[in-house]
Design an enzyme around this catalytic site. Sequence first.
Site, PDB file in Angstrom:
ATOM      1  CE1 TYR A   1       0.360   3.005   9.112  1.00 55.77           C
ATOM      2  CE2 TYR A   1      -0.996   4.625  10.249  1.00 55.77           C
ATOM      3  CZ  TYR A   1      -0.737   3.834   9.135  1.00 55.77           C
ATOM      4  OH  TYR A   1      -1.581   3.884   8.067  1.00 55.77           O
TER       5      TYR A   1
ATOM      6  CG  HIS B   1      -6.503   2.602   5.871  1.00 52.24           C
ATOM      7  ND1 HIS B   1      -6.615   1.311   5.431  1.00 52.24           N
ATOM      8  CD2 HIS B   1      -7.741   2.974   6.282  1.00 52.24           C
ATOM      9  CE1 HIS B   1      -7.866   0.907   5.578  1.00 52.24           C
ATOM     10  NE2 HIS B   1      -8.565   1.895   6.088  1.00 52.24           N
TER      11      HIS B   1
ATOM     12  NE  ARG C   1      -1.794   2.026   3.505  1.00 54.97           N
ATOM     13  CZ  ARG C   1      -1.716   2.011   4.825  1.00 54.97           C
ATOM     14  NH1 ARG C   1      -2.376   1.116   5.538  1.00 54.97           N
ATOM     15  NH2 ARG C   1      -0.969   2.896   5.470  1.00 54.97           N
TER      16      ARG C   1
END
Lengths: 364, 317
Positions: A268, A259, A255
């Site tokens: 993160y 998100h 990815r």
Amino acid sequence: MRKTLGKFSVDYLQILDEHGVVTGVMPKITNERIREMYEQMVRARVFDETALKLQREGRIGTYASIRGQEASNIGTAFAMDKEDWLFPSFREDGTMIARGFPMSALLQYWGWDERGMAVPQDVNIFTIAVPVSTQIAHAVGYAWAMKLQKKKVASVVYFGDGATSKGDFHEGLNFAGTFALPVVFICQNNQWSISMPRSKQSASETLAQKAIAYGFEGIQVDGNDIFAVYTAVRDAVKKAKEGRGPTLIECFTYRMSDHTTSDDAKKYRDAAEVVEWEKKDPITRLRFYMKQKKMWTETYERELLERVRKEVDEAVRTYESTPPADIEDIFRYTYAEMPPALREQLEYLKRSVDETKNMGGTNG
Amino acid sequence: MVEALNIALKQEMAKDSSVIVLGEDVGKDGGVFRVTDGLWEKFGGERVIDTPLAESAIIGASIGLALGGMKPVCEAQFDGFSLPMLDQLISHASRIRWRSRGRFAAHLVLRFPYGGGIRALEHHSDSPEAYYAHTPGLKVVIPSSPYDAKGLLVSAIRDPDPVVFMEPKRVYRAIREDVPETEYTVPIGKANVVQEGSDITLVSWGAMVRECKEALALTPYSVELIDLRTISPMDTKTVIESVKKTGRAVVVQEAPRNCSVSAEVAATIQKEAFLSLKAPVKRVTGFDTVIPFARMEGFYIADEKRIAKEIEKVMKF
Ligand SMILES: Cc1ncc(C[n+]2csc(CCOP(=O)(O)OP(=O)(O)O)c2C)c(N)n1
Ligand SMILES: [Mg+2]
């Protein structure tokens, strides 16, 4: 006594490495088909970039980018036959577009308008599933219906790495194995489930191996290699239609974006990781290959981009010139026939909008 | 409200080492709305736990954790994703005390953001309080302000029964007020009279309390506004006393109407304050449809004008 009852191995399939070098057995496809694959990946990329831009400008809402997952998206669309059914989650815009879902409708979907969820009559795609993993059992049931009616149709269901943690995944796979159903499970392992890295999602070394527990084959493929994705899905679809049961395909991909546009991966995720994966880009890789085969020139690329951008711009125009829905649209599809109590509510809303004038939208 | 909830969690975790937080993206990411921000850094990964994506296991394991002596505060990321937890909540958390004849209990909290108004995707805007309130043994708490949010969450964490704690996400950051740094509680099961009045009683909870407050300015009547704060067990006494005084009531909720919490409020009023009523109890609710996406959402969620209009209708009955 103690003896070993089972041992397992999981295959990994790569055909095109990150430099565009063929490392495996090429599928039997024409150059024309390869060009179409490339075009669909480019279309998906341009759509994605446009959607991200529209979101930043407040012209659509929360959007889940597919950047980096174009091969995992598009390979499937080419491996499926028209009569097969696609059960998407929410990160398959590329697959949907390649199967004929209008780009303008997708923009409508991400643009706060449920009318964008309507699937055209001749397109075999089920609606987008937001609750993770819930679509898996639907695909299993659809495949079951095909089997019961002796129709040669496969159902193909998409989900992410995070989805493999939910009971729905395990229950669905178990059904498929038990009833030997013509379903292909495609896990887009993009290494992240929002902030959760793949390594913390499951102690299993691969996600593909989870199929073995349910009595059928699981395979991991290089998800940034469209030939590997195509080959694995093609084989699995064929197997399904020949009555040889389900397959789980783990597309090992990445990815590249946050998100969704509501997320901030910087919180993160190590930026260096993204840089590493950039080198494995699925589109660049196919371009390398095509260049070697003299199927790609700068002029071709320029013309292609121009054409695709035009199409996407046209889709944006269609989306943005769609007139607003009428109030009845809120009520219309709740039941096949609107019950009297609901009709009363609709009439109330109509009156209430008249009485309070521009009431609509104040909470939106 | 996000900060108030965050402080409540920090204070309770500092005070009681058995309190742990678990859910999807609650750790390093600090939760998608940042309610658990900084907890992971402060208390470590053993007490602030990023779980795999599995709601049923999150709540099921929380029951086990509670039986084992921990006080889990678990999270569902959104209203729509609390639904896979229903089985564990209804079949077990709510009735373990009953089933074990008082030996065991599920001392846990399930928190999740609920409701519309944030221009979200499907399943991110629902108001499912009725599902939970319908379940004997569960407590259902919905704060409407930062002050109440902090005090109620502390009470929920200390409560020996399972508490479903629903956070009105559209006012997460919209309502600002000073919240005491010091520790305090707001009791579960006690409604709040937001404003006293004599003509009509307006009952609501959660995010809709804001629209109700705004409606007060649009109506010439003296309205008594009650924020239920706890949906179950409901503070019927406060509601009844008010209606006995005013003789009229409007109940406002965001959720769909059919078999909802507002029906319970209306039934209670007609049973306990029937002779005081000057007009039938009126409900202003969402429609019995899926809550629409953002473009049409404003038609669904009652606004202050619709509420004021309904107050007027009841006054003129
Ligand atoms: C049942 C459920 N729980 C939580 C969510 C919120 N959520 C949306 S996507 C997501 C992560 C999904 O990760 P993965 O399955 O790996 O798919 P990806 O988003 O990476 O494509 C979460 C937790 C959801 N949509 N459904
Ligand atoms: Mg993922």
